[in-house]
Design a protein around this motif. Structure first.
Motif, PDB file in Angstrom:
ATOM      1  N   VAL A 185     -36.192  25.703 -66.185  1.00 24.87           N
ATOM      2  CA  VAL A 185     -35.370  24.498 -66.418  1.00 24.87           C
ATOM      3  C   VAL A 185     -35.589  24.003 -67.857  1.00 24.87           C
ATOM      4  N   ARG A 186     -34.498  23.617 -68.512  1.00 24.39           N
ATOM      5  CA  ARG A 186     -34.555  22.912 -69.825  1.00 24.39           C
ATOM      6  C   ARG A 186     -34.159  21.469 -69.596  1.00 24.39           C
ATOM      7  N   ALA A 187     -35.027  20.571 -69.960  1.00 24.02           N
ATOM      8  CA  ALA A 187     -34.780  19.158 -69.674  1.00 24.02           C
ATOM      9  C   ALA A 187     -35.587  18.294 -70.655  1.00 24.02           C
ATOM     10  N   GLU A 188     -35.336  16.984 -70.551  1.00 27.09           N
ATOM     11  CA  GLU A 188     -36.078  15.993 -71.348  1.00 27.09           C
ATOM     12  C   GLU A 188     -37.128  15.327 -70.463  1.00 27.09           C
ATOM     13  N   VAL A 189     -38.310  15.152 -71.012  1.00 25.18           N
ATOM     14  CA  VAL A 189     -39.390  14.529 -70.246  1.00 25.18           C
ATOM     15  C   VAL A 189     -39.148  13.028 -70.217  1.00 25.18           C
ATOM     16  N   GLY A 190     -39.170  12.484 -69.016  1.00 26.13           N
ATOM     17  CA  GLY A 190     -39.033  11.037 -68.863  1.00 26.13           C
ATOM     18  C   GLY A 190     -40.384  10.384 -68.652  1.00 26.13           C
ATOM     19  N   ARG A 191     -40.512   9.668 -67.562  1.00 25.12           N
ATOM     20  CA  ARG A 191     -41.757   8.973 -67.260  1.00 25.12           C
ATOM     21  C   ARG A 191     -42.882   9.972 -67.032  1.00 25.12           C
ATOM     22  N   VAL A 192     -44.059   9.696 -67.633  1.00 20.56           N
ATOM     23  CA  VAL A 192     -45.226  10.552 -67.461  1.00 20.56           C
ATOM     24  C   VAL A 192     -46.353   9.687 -66.919  1.00 20.56           C
ATOM     25  N   SER A 193     -47.027  10.168 -65.872  1.00 21.97           N
ATOM     26  CA  SER A 193     -48.133   9.432 -65.256  1.00 21.97           C
ATOM     27  C   SER A 193     -49.313  10.378 -65.086  1.00 21.97           C
ATOM     28  N   ARG A 194     -50.496   9.868 -65.456  1.00 24.28           N
ATOM     29  CA  ARG A 194     -51.730  10.662 -65.343  1.00 24.28           C
ATOM     30  C   ARG A 194     -52.760   9.859 -64.553  1.00 24.28           C
ATOM     31  N   PRO A 195     -52.792   9.981 -63.249  1.00 20.01           N
ATOM     32  CA  PRO A 195     -53.797   9.276 -62.444  1.00 20.01           C
ATOM     33  C   PRO A 195     -55.189   9.881 -62.626  1.00 20.01           C
ATOM     34  N   ARG A 196     -56.157   9.258 -61.992  1.00 22.21           N
ATOM     35  CA  ARG A 196     -57.535   9.715 -62.123  1.00 22.21           C
ATOM     36  C   ARG A 196     -57.775  11.100 -61.510  1.00 22.21           C
ATOM     37  N   SER A 197     -56.918  11.504 -60.620  1.00 27.67           N
ATOM     38  CA  SER A 197     -57.097  12.813 -59.970  1.00 27.67           C
ATOM     39  C   SER A 197     -56.995  13.957 -60.956  1.00 27.67           C
ATOM     40  N   GLY A 198     -56.341  13.737 -62.121  1.00 27.67           N
ATOM     41  CA  GLY A 198     -56.174  14.790 -63.102  1.00 27.67           C
ATOM     42  C   GLY A 198     -54.832  15.462 -63.033  1.00 27.67           C
ATOM     43  N   HIS A 199     -54.079  15.252 -61.952  1.00 25.83           N
ATOM     44  CA  HIS A 199     -52.725  15.809 -61.871  1.00 25.83           C
ATOM     45  C   HIS A 199     -51.823  15.028 -62.825  1.00 25.83           C
ATOM     46  N   VAL A 200     -50.703  15.626 -63.187  1.00 22.82           N
ATOM     47  CA  VAL A 200     -49.730  14.992 -64.079  1.00 22.82           C
ATOM     48  C   VAL A 200     -48.414  14.891 -63.335  1.00 22.82           C
ATOM     49  N   TYR A 201     -47.906  13.683 -63.204  1.00 16.05           N
ATOM     50  CA  TYR A 201     -46.621  13.452 -62.553  1.00 16.05           C
ATOM     51  C   TYR A 201     -45.633  13.057 -63.656  1.00 16.05           C
ATOM     52  N   LEU A 202     -44.450  13.673 -63.628  1.00 22.48           N
ATOM     53  CA  LEU A 202     -43.464  13.407 -64.659  1.00 22.48           C
ATOM     54  C   LEU A 202     -42.071  13.612 -64.101  1.00 22.48           C
ATOM     55  N   ASP A 203     -41.103  13.098 -64.858  1.00 26.04           N
ATOM     56  CA  ASP A 203     -39.700  13.258 -64.498  1.00 26.04           C
ATOM     57  C   ASP A 203     -39.038  14.150 -65.535  1.00 26.04           C
ATOM     58  N   LEU A 204     -38.255  15.096 -65.048  1.00 29.91           N
ATOM     59  CA  LEU A 204     -37.401  15.917 -65.905  1.00 29.91           C
ATOM     60  C   LEU A 204     -35.974  15.438 -65.724  1.00 29.91           C
ATOM     61  N   LYS A 205     -35.262  15.227 -66.828  1.00 29.87           N
ATOM     62  CA  LYS A 205     -33.943  14.602 -66.691  1.00 29.87           C
ATOM     63  C   LYS A 205     -32.992  15.144 -67.731  1.00 29.87           C
ATOM     64  N   ASP A 206     -31.713  14.940 -67.415  1.00 29.24           N
ATOM     65  CA  ASP A 206     -30.652  15.129 -68.397  1.00 29.24           C
ATOM     66  C   ASP A 206     -29.787  13.893 -68.329  1.00 29.24           C
ATOM     67  N   ASP A 207     -28.581  13.961 -68.804  1.00 28.03           N
ATOM     68  CA  ASP A 207     -27.754  12.757 -68.853  1.00 28.03           C
ATOM     69  C   ASP A 207     -27.196  12.354 -67.487  1.00 28.03           C
ATOM     70  N   ARG A 208     -27.395  13.201 -66.413  1.00 27.67           N
ATOM     71  CA  ARG A 208     -26.805  12.857 -65.113  1.00 27.67           C
ATOM     72  C   ARG A 208     -27.779  12.898 -63.943  1.00 27.67           C
ATOM     73  N   ALA A 209     -28.928  13.552 -64.080  1.00 30.98           N
ATOM     74  CA  ALA A 209     -29.816  13.702 -62.916  1.00 30.98           C
ATOM     75  C   ALA A 209     -31.263  13.700 -63.380  1.00 30.98           C
ATOM     76  N   VAL A 210     -32.149  13.417 -62.397  1.00 36.81           N
ATOM     77  CA  VAL A 210     -33.591  13.373 -62.634  1.00 36.81           C
ATOM     78  C   VAL A 210     -34.264  14.241 -61.587  1.00 36.81           C
ATOM     79  N   LEU A 211     -35.227  15.058 -62.004  1.00 31.08           N
ATOM     80  CA  LEU A 211     -35.966  15.927 -61.087  1.00 31.08           C
ATOM     81  C   LEU A 211     -37.447  15.546 -61.177  1.00 31.08           C
ATOM     82  N   ALA A 212     -38.006  15.060 -60.074  1.00 24.41           N
ATOM     83  CA  ALA A 212     -39.434  14.737 -60.028  1.00 24.41           C
ATOM     84  C   ALA A 212     -40.240  16.021 -60.083  1.00 24.41           C
ATOM     85  N   SER A 213     -41.315  15.965 -60.870  1.00 33.16           N
ATOM     86  CA  SER A 213     -42.120  17.181 -61.074  1.00 33.16           C
ATOM     87  C   SER A 213     -43.592  16.809 -61.049  1.00 33.16           C
ATOM     88  N   ILE A 214     -44.411  17.871 -60.843  1.00 31.45           N
ATOM     89  CA  ILE A 214     -45.846  17.682 -60.806  1.00 31.45           C
ATOM     90  C   ILE A 214     -46.519  18.897 -61.429  1.00 31.45           C
TER      91      ILE A 214
END
Length: 521
Positions: free
Chosen positions: A41-70
Motif C-alpha cells: 500500500v502507498r499512503a500518507e501516515v496520519g495519527r501515530v501512537s506509541r503506547p508503553r507496550s512498544g507497539h506502534v498504532y497508526l493510520d494510513l490514509k488518502d484523500d477518501r479513506a483511512v486504514l487502521a494499521s499496527i
C-alpha cells in the motif's frame, strides 16, 4: 464459511443457522486474511501512537479513506525509518480484523518512505502562495502592547487551554479577559476562528463591550488533521488583516500552522502566550522601587554637589564686614565734616540773602530770566502773573524800608533755626563717633605689638629688616633691639647662630659707663 450461512430459502430466514459473535468474527477474519494475504500500500501516515507496550498504532490514509494499521513491537524496533505524521510511505503487510472493535486493519511488516505526504505538499504550496502575497512579511507585524487593559482569547471555552491562560494571567498580572468561543477542530473550525478575529476587530473602542488591546488564538496539541483548520486561507487572511496585535498559540512547541506566520507573535504553548501578553507585576514593582531608590540617590547627589559649589562660591565672596568697612569710614568722615560744612553753607546763604534783600534791583534781574523761559510754556501766563505780583511786592518794598527790614528779619530767623538744628544734630552724632573712636583705639592697643613687648619680648632689626629667625644672622651683623619702653639698644653678633635653640643665659646688665652697645649671644 459458506457452510455456516448456507440457506436454501433466503427469504424465509427462519432456517438460518444461529452463530455467536466470536464465530462470526472468526469467519470474517478468515475470509479477509484468505482473500487478500500480503498487500503493498502507498499512503500518507496520519495519527501515530506509541503506547508503553512498544507497539506502534497508526493510520494510513488518502484523500477518501483511512486504514487502521499496527506495527508490532519486534518489527517496529527493526525499522530503519520510523513513521511520522504527514510522511508518505509504502508499506507491506497482511490484512486482518480486530474483533474487539469490529474493524479491519493492516499488520505492517515493512515500511519505507515514499516522499512528502499529500497534505504536507498542499500545506507547503499554500504557504508559498500566501507568502508571495506578503501576508507573512515582517513589516506587517505590529508591536505588542506592554500592558494591555483587555485581552481577547479565541479558543474553546470548555478545554484546558482557557484555564491555563487565565491561571497564568492571574499569577503574573490580572487583566480583563474576553473569550470568543469557537470550535478548534473539524469543519466549523476555520470559519468560526476567522469570524472571531474579525468580530473582535469590529468592536467599537467606546462600546458596551470593550475592544481588546491584544488577541490570543489558542488551541492545544493534536495531529495535523486536528490542527488543519488553522491552516485554512480564511483564517490566515483574518489574522493578517487584524488591526489588533495577535499572538498565535496553536498546538505544542513542535506544531506549526500557517496562522503562526501571519500572526504578530508566535507562542510555543497557550501558557507561553499568557506570559508574553503581560509582564510580571512583582518584577515591575521591584523595578519601580529600584528606580525610586536611584532617583532619591541622584537627587541627594545633586543637592550635595550644589551645596559644595555654593559653599565654594561663598568662600570666594568677601565678608560683609569688609564690604561695608570703606563706606562706613566715608560716612564717618562725612559725619565729622557735616557740622562745619552746614555752618559754612548757612553763612554763605545768610550773606547772599542779605545782599539780595537790600538790593531789589538785583532780585528783579534774577527773576527776569526765569520769566522769559516761562513765557513759552502752557502755564506761562499764570506763572508770569505770579512773577509780576512778586515784582510789585518788591517795588513796594523799595518804597517801604520797614518791609525790607521785616523780610530780612524773617530770613535771619529761619537761618538761626537751621543753625540750631545743625548744632543739635552734631551734638547727637559726636558722642557716638567719640565712643566708636574710643572702642577702635582700645582694639588697636590690644592688637598692638607693644602689648607683646610688655610681656618681656623685644623687636630685633638689622637695618630695616625685621629678624624673625636667628639662623638668618651672621657674625658681625649689627642689630637694633627695641624693648617695651620704646628704647632702642644696638648690639653686634659675635658668633655664628646655632641651628638648634639653646638654653637662654642671663645677659649681663649694661653698666652706666657702657656706650650703649652690647651683645645678644
Amino acid at each position: 464459511m459458506s457452510d455456516l450461512f448456507d440457506d436454501d430459502e433466503p427469504g424465509a430466514g427462519g432456517n438460518a443457522p444461529t452463530v455467536t459473535i466470536s464465530e462470526l468474527s472468526g469467519a470474517v477474519k478468515r475470509a479477509i486474511e484468505g482473500g487478500f494475504g500480503h498487500v503493498r500500500v502507498r499512503a500518507e501516515v496520519g495519527r501515530v501512537s506509541r503506547p508503553r507496550s512498544g507497539h506502534v498504532y497508526l493510520d494510513l490514509k488518502d484523500d477518501r479513506a483511512v486504514l487502521a494499521s499496527i506495527i508490532w513491537k519486534g518489527v517496529a524496533s527493526k525499522l530503519r525509518t520510523q513513521p511520522e505524521e504527514g510522511m508518505e510511505v509504502i508499506v507491506t503487510g497482511k490484512l486482518t480484523t480486530f474483533a474487539g472493535q469490529s474493524r479491519y486493519q493492516m499488520v505492517i511488516e515493512s515500511l519505507a518512505p515514499a516522499g512528502v505526504g499529500a497534505l504536507m505538499a498542499m500545506l507547503e504550496k499554500r504557504r508559498n502562495a500566501l507568502a508571495a502575497e506578503g501576508l507573512f512579511d515582517a513589516e506587517r507585524k505590529r508591536a505588542l502592547p506592554f500592558l494591555p487593559k483587555v485581552i481577547g482569547v479565541v479558543t474553546s471555552p470548555s478545554g484546558a487551554v482557557i484555564r491555563d491562560i487565565l491561571h497564568r494571567l492571574r499569577d503574573r498580572f490580572p487583566r480583563e479577559v474576553l473569550v470568543w468561543p469557537v470550535a478548534v477542530q473539524g469543519e466549523r473550525c476555520a470559519a468560526e476562528v476567522a469570524a472571531a478575529i474579525r468580530g473582535f476587530n469590529n468592536l467599537a473602542p467606546d462600546g458596551p463591550i470593550p475592544r481588546p488591546d491584544l488577541l490570543i488564538v489558542a488551541r492545544g496539541g493534536g495531529s495535523l488533521e486536528d490542527l488543519w483548520g488553522f491552516n485554512e486561507e480564511i483564517v490566515v487572511r483574518a489574522a493578517a488583516d487584524s488591526q489588533i496585535p495577535l499572538i498565535s498559540a496553536v498546538g505544542h512547541e513542535t506544531d506549526t500552522t500557517l496562522i503562526d506566520f501571519a500572526s504578530d507573535r508566535r507562542a510555543p504553548t497557550p501558557t507561553a502566550a499568557a506570559e508574553i501578553a503581560v509582564p510580571v507585576r512583582a518584577e515591575l514593582r521591584a523595578a519601580l522601587a529600584a528606580l525610586d531608590e536611584r532617583r532619591i540617590a541622584g537627587m541627594a547627589r545633586i543637592l550635595r554637589d550644589r551645596g559644595d559649589r555654593v559653599r565654594a562660591a561663598a568662600r570666594a565672596l568677601p565678608r560683609a564686614q569688609t564690604l561695608v568697612s570703606d563706606p562706613r569710614q566715608r560716612l564717618d568722615r562725612a559725619g565729622d565734616r557735616l557740622p562745619t560744612a552746614l555752618g559754612r553753607m548757612a553763612d554763605r546763604k545768610r550773606l547772599a540773602l542779605t545782599q539780595v534783600a537790600f538790593d531789589p534791583a538785583r532780585l528783579v534781574a534774577h527773576l527776569a530770566e526765569p520769566r522769559a523761559k516761562l513765557r513759552n510754556m502752557s502755564l506761562g501766563r499764570a506763572i508770569l502773573k505770579g512773577l509780576s505780583d512778586r515784582q510789585d511786592r518788591v517795588k513796594r518794598a523799595q518804597l517801604r524800608p520797614a518791609g525790607l527790614i521785616r523780610m530780612a528779619e524773617e530770613r535771619r530767623s529761619l537761618t538761626t533755626q537751621q543753625a540750631q538744628r545743625l548744632h543739635r544734630a552734631g551734638a547727637r552724632i559726636l558722642p557716638d563717633r567719640a565712643r566708636a573712636l574710643t572702642s577702635l583705639g582700645r582694639t588697636l592697643e590690644t592688637l598692638s605689638y607693644h602689648e607683646v613687648l610688655n610681656r618681656g619680648f623685644a623687636v630685633v632689626h638689622r637695618g630695616d629688616e625685621l629678624i624673625k629667625n636667628p639662623n638668618a644672622l651672621s657674625a658681625g651683623d649689627t642689630l637694633s633691639i627695641t624693648f617695651a619702653d620704646h628704647k632702642t639698644t644696638t648690639a653686634r653678633v659675635e658668633g655664628q647662630a646655632a641651628s638648634k635653640p639653646r638654653a637662654a643665659t642671663k645677659a649681663p646688665r649694661p653698666s652706666s659707663k657702657d656706650s650703649g652697645q652690647g651683645s645678644l649671644f
